[in-house]
Design a protein around this motif. Structure first.
Motif, PDB file in Angstrom:
ATOM      1  N   VAL A 108       6.538  20.687 -16.568  1.00  0.00           N
ATOM      2  CA  VAL A 108       6.579  20.387 -15.135  1.00  0.00           C
ATOM      3  C   VAL A 108       5.298  20.843 -14.441  1.00  0.00           C
ATOM      4  O   VAL A 108       4.722  20.111 -13.626  1.00  0.00           O
ATOM      5  CB  VAL A 108       7.827  21.032 -14.486  1.00  0.00           C
ATOM      6  CG1 VAL A 108       7.727  21.028 -12.984  1.00  0.00           C
ATOM      7  CG2 VAL A 108       9.076  20.309 -14.927  1.00  0.00           C
ATOM      8  N   VAL A 109       4.811  22.033 -14.776  1.00  0.00           N
ATOM      9  CA  VAL A 109       3.562  22.511 -14.174  1.00  0.00           C
ATOM     10  C   VAL A 109       2.397  21.623 -14.605  1.00  0.00           C
ATOM     11  O   VAL A 109       1.527  21.297 -13.780  1.00  0.00           O
ATOM     12  CB  VAL A 109       3.329  23.992 -14.542  1.00  0.00           C
ATOM     13  CG1 VAL A 109       1.938  24.443 -14.160  1.00  0.00           C
ATOM     14  CG2 VAL A 109       4.371  24.866 -13.869  1.00  0.00           C
ATOM     15  N   SER A 110       2.377  21.197 -15.856  1.00  0.00           N
ATOM     16  CA  SER A 110       1.330  20.282 -16.315  1.00  0.00           C
ATOM     17  C   SER A 110       1.403  18.944 -15.580  1.00  0.00           C
ATOM     18  O   SER A 110       0.372  18.371 -15.221  1.00  0.00           O
ATOM     19  CB  SER A 110       1.459  20.034 -17.813  1.00  0.00           C
ATOM     20  OG  SER A 110       1.334  21.230 -18.523  1.00  0.00           O
ATOM     21  N   GLY A 111       2.619  18.455 -15.344  1.00  0.00           N
ATOM     22  CA  GLY A 111       2.783  17.216 -14.591  1.00  0.00           C
ATOM     23  C   GLY A 111       2.310  17.340 -13.152  1.00  0.00           C
ATOM     24  O   GLY A 111       1.687  16.420 -12.609  1.00  0.00           O
ATOM     25  N   LEU A 112       2.600  18.477 -12.524  1.00  0.00           N
ATOM     26  CA  LEU A 112       2.126  18.691 -11.148  1.00  0.00           C
ATOM     27  C   LEU A 112       0.606  18.787 -11.089  1.00  0.00           C
ATOM     28  O   LEU A 112      -0.022  18.264 -10.159  1.00  0.00           O
ATOM     29  CB  LEU A 112       2.764  19.947 -10.563  1.00  0.00           C
ATOM     30  CG  LEU A 112       4.219  19.819 -10.157  1.00  0.00           C
ATOM     31  CD1 LEU A 112       4.801  21.183  -9.808  1.00  0.00           C
ATOM     32  CD2 LEU A 112       4.372  18.870  -8.980  1.00  0.00           C
ATOM     33  N   MET A 113      -0.006  19.440 -12.077  1.00  0.00           N
ATOM     34  CA  MET A 113      -1.472  19.501 -12.121  1.00  0.00           C
ATOM     35  C   MET A 113      -2.071  18.120 -12.344  1.00  0.00           C
ATOM     36  O   MET A 113      -3.069  17.766 -11.709  1.00  0.00           O
ATOM     37  CB  MET A 113      -1.922  20.441 -13.231  1.00  0.00           C
ATOM     38  CG  MET A 113      -1.756  21.889 -12.932  1.00  0.00           C
ATOM     39  SD  MET A 113      -2.558  22.795 -14.259  1.00  0.00           S
ATOM     40  CE  MET A 113      -1.599  24.265 -14.264  1.00  0.00           C
ATOM     41  N   ALA A 163       0.827  -1.209   0.000  1.00  0.00           N
ATOM     42  CA  ALA A 163       0.000   0.000   0.000  1.00  0.00           C
ATOM     43  C   ALA A 163       0.861   1.259   0.000  1.00  0.00           C
ATOM     44  O   ALA A 163       0.468   2.279  -0.554  1.00  0.00           O
ATOM     45  CB  ALA A 163      -0.916  -0.005   1.216  1.00  0.00           C
ATOM     46  N   TRP A 164       2.033   1.191   0.588  1.00  0.00           N
ATOM     47  CA  TRP A 164       2.899   2.364   0.646  1.00  0.00           C
ATOM     48  C   TRP A 164       3.544   2.659  -0.704  1.00  0.00           C
ATOM     49  O   TRP A 164       4.071   3.749  -0.924  1.00  0.00           O
ATOM     50  CB  TRP A 164       3.982   2.196   1.702  1.00  0.00           C
ATOM     51  CG  TRP A 164       4.880   1.015   1.461  1.00  0.00           C
ATOM     52  CD1 TRP A 164       4.721  -0.244   1.963  1.00  0.00           C
ATOM     53  CD2 TRP A 164       6.046   0.974   0.640  1.00  0.00           C
ATOM     54  NE1 TRP A 164       5.708  -1.067   1.502  1.00  0.00           N
ATOM     55  CE2 TRP A 164       6.544  -0.345   0.691  1.00  0.00           C
ATOM     56  CE3 TRP A 164       6.720   1.909  -0.131  1.00  0.00           C
ATOM     57  CZ2 TRP A 164       7.678  -0.741  -0.003  1.00  0.00           C
ATOM     58  CZ3 TRP A 164       7.845   1.511  -0.827  1.00  0.00           C
ATOM     59  CH2 TRP A 164       8.313   0.203  -0.748  1.00  0.00           C
ATOM     60  N   SER A 165       3.467   1.704  -1.629  1.00  0.00           N
ATOM     61  CA  SER A 165       4.093   1.881  -2.937  1.00  0.00           C
ATOM     62  C   SER A 165       3.437   3.020  -3.725  1.00  0.00           C
ATOM     63  O   SER A 165       4.127   3.822  -4.351  1.00  0.00           O
ATOM     64  CB  SER A 165       4.011   0.579  -3.723  1.00  0.00           C
ATOM     65  OG  SER A 165       4.565   0.734  -4.994  1.00  0.00           O
ATOM     66  N   ARG A 166       2.112   3.104  -3.676  1.00  0.00           N
ATOM     67  CA  ARG A 166       1.404   4.188  -4.380  1.00  0.00           C
ATOM     68  C   ARG A 166       1.722   5.539  -3.758  1.00  0.00           C
ATOM     69  O   ARG A 166       1.959   6.505  -4.466  1.00  0.00           O
ATOM     70  CB  ARG A 166      -0.100   3.927  -4.352  1.00  0.00           C
ATOM     71  CG  ARG A 166      -0.895   5.021  -5.013  1.00  0.00           C
ATOM     72  CD  ARG A 166      -2.379   4.681  -5.030  1.00  0.00           C
ATOM     73  NE  ARG A 166      -3.186   5.821  -5.356  1.00  0.00           N
ATOM     74  CZ  ARG A 166      -3.418   6.249  -6.579  1.00  0.00           C
ATOM     75  NH1 ARG A 166      -2.876   5.632  -7.590  1.00  0.00           N
ATOM     76  NH2 ARG A 166      -4.189   7.299  -6.795  1.00  0.00           N
ATOM     77  N   ILE A 167       1.745   5.612  -2.450  1.00  0.00           N
ATOM     78  CA  ILE A 167       2.050   6.871  -1.774  1.00  0.00           C
ATOM     79  C   ILE A 167       3.490   7.287  -2.038  1.00  0.00           C
ATOM     80  O   ILE A 167       3.772   8.464  -2.272  1.00  0.00           O
ATOM     81  CB  ILE A 167       1.776   6.730  -0.262  1.00  0.00           C
ATOM     82  CG1 ILE A 167       0.294   6.460  -0.029  1.00  0.00           C
ATOM     83  CG2 ILE A 167       2.203   7.983   0.492  1.00  0.00           C
ATOM     84  CD1 ILE A 167      -0.042   6.029   1.360  1.00  0.00           C
ATOM     85  N   ALA A 168       4.387   6.322  -2.032  1.00  0.00           N
ATOM     86  CA  ALA A 168       5.791   6.635  -2.303  1.00  0.00           C
ATOM     87  C   ALA A 168       5.980   7.114  -3.735  1.00  0.00           C
ATOM     88  O   ALA A 168       6.751   8.042  -3.982  1.00  0.00           O
ATOM     89  CB  ALA A 168       6.655   5.405  -2.029  1.00  0.00           C
ATOM     90  N   CYS A 169       5.270   6.510  -4.679  1.00  0.00           N
ATOM     91  CA  CYS A 169       5.375   6.951  -6.079  1.00  0.00           C
ATOM     92  C   CYS A 169       4.891   8.386  -6.245  1.00  0.00           C
ATOM     93  O   CYS A 169       5.514   9.182  -6.961  1.00  0.00           O
ATOM     94  CB  CYS A 169       4.578   6.025  -6.984  1.00  0.00           C
ATOM     95  SG  CYS A 169       5.376   4.455  -7.301  1.00  0.00           S
ATOM     96  N   ILE A 170       3.792   8.721  -5.591  1.00  0.00           N
ATOM     97  CA  ILE A 170       3.269  10.079  -5.680  1.00  0.00           C
ATOM     98  C   ILE A 170       4.234  11.066  -5.041  1.00  0.00           C
ATOM     99  O   ILE A 170       4.505  12.138  -5.592  1.00  0.00           O
ATOM    100  CB  ILE A 170       1.867  10.147  -5.036  1.00  0.00           C
ATOM    101  CG1 ILE A 170       0.876   9.361  -5.893  1.00  0.00           C
ATOM    102  CG2 ILE A 170       1.406  11.584  -4.857  1.00  0.00           C
ATOM    103  CD1 ILE A 170      -0.462   9.169  -5.258  1.00  0.00           C
ATOM    104  N   ALA A 171       4.795  10.706  -3.891  1.00  0.00           N
ATOM    105  CA  ALA A 171       5.729  11.609  -3.208  1.00  0.00           C
ATOM    106  C   ALA A 171       7.019  11.796  -4.012  1.00  0.00           C
ATOM    107  O   ALA A 171       7.532  12.916  -4.136  1.00  0.00           O
ATOM    108  CB  ALA A 171       6.043  11.065  -1.819  1.00  0.00           C
ATOM    109  N   LEU A 199      -0.741  15.292 -11.524  1.00  0.00           N
ATOM    110  CA  LEU A 199      -0.541  14.535 -10.289  1.00  0.00           C
ATOM    111  C   LEU A 199      -1.582  14.910  -9.239  1.00  0.00           C
ATOM    112  O   LEU A 199      -2.127  14.046  -8.557  1.00  0.00           O
ATOM    113  CB  LEU A 199       0.876  14.785  -9.765  1.00  0.00           C
ATOM    114  CG  LEU A 199       1.327  13.955  -8.593  1.00  0.00           C
ATOM    115  CD1 LEU A 199       1.439  12.493  -9.005  1.00  0.00           C
ATOM    116  CD2 LEU A 199       2.658  14.449  -8.077  1.00  0.00           C
ATOM    117  N   ALA A 200      -1.887  16.205  -9.128  1.00  0.00           N
ATOM    118  CA  ALA A 200      -2.916  16.644  -8.171  1.00  0.00           C
ATOM    119  C   ALA A 200      -4.287  16.121  -8.556  1.00  0.00           C
ATOM    120  O   ALA A 200      -5.060  15.677  -7.690  1.00  0.00           O
ATOM    121  CB  ALA A 200      -2.919  18.168  -8.097  1.00  0.00           C
ATOM    122  N   LEU A 201      -4.610  16.143  -9.840  1.00  0.00           N
ATOM    123  CA  LEU A 201      -5.903  15.621 -10.269  1.00  0.00           C
ATOM    124  C   LEU A 201      -5.995  14.109 -10.106  1.00  0.00           C
ATOM    125  O   LEU A 201      -7.041  13.575  -9.765  1.00  0.00           O
ATOM    126  CB  LEU A 201      -6.163  16.000 -11.726  1.00  0.00           C
ATOM    127  CG  LEU A 201      -6.490  17.471 -11.977  1.00  0.00           C
ATOM    128  CD1 LEU A 201      -6.567  17.738 -13.470  1.00  0.00           C
ATOM    129  CD2 LEU A 201      -7.780  17.859 -11.296  1.00  0.00           C
TER     130      LEU A 201
END
Length: 105
Positions: free
Chosen positions: A85-90, A34-42, A92-94
């Motif tokens: 980079v800004v598109s990637g951050l958006m 379960a921590w794998s998804r959170i680690a990937c996002i971080a 990721l947030a979505l």
């Protein structure tokens, strides 16, 4: 004696950070915990933010480029990198906001 080209690490640092971050995310994402998804996002967020920061540092500086001028990055390439980079951050947030496994679907 063969002359070695001068390597400007700051000129290739945003691409280097992005490449290494992508490889780490792919390796961590292979886990089933379960921590794998959170680690990937971080890790993805940290990679994109650090790429953004080093692109801003490099944006208005006069550089000769890496490897003795063979690899050069101009303002248009930096602007494109900032947009990516800004598109990637958006994205990721979505993606984090609307997960498919949260029980709302």
């Amino acid at each position: 004696m063969i002359a070695k080209p001068e390597l400007d690490w700051l000129a290739i640092l945003p691409e280097l950070i992005t490449g290494i971050g992508a490889m780490v995310v792919l390796l961590v994402g292979m886990g089933r915990a379960a921590w794998s998804r959170i680690a990937c996002i971080a890790i993805t967020a940290a990679t994109l933010v650090s790429t953004f920061a080093f692109t801003l540092v490099e944006f208005n500086t006069a550089r000769y480029g890496a490897f003795g001028g063979l690899v050069d990055s101009d303002e248009l390439a930096n602007a494109g990198r900032l947009i990516a980079v800004v598109s990637g951050l958006m994205a990721l947030a979505l993606a984090e906001r609307g997960r498919a496994d949260d029980g709302r679907h």
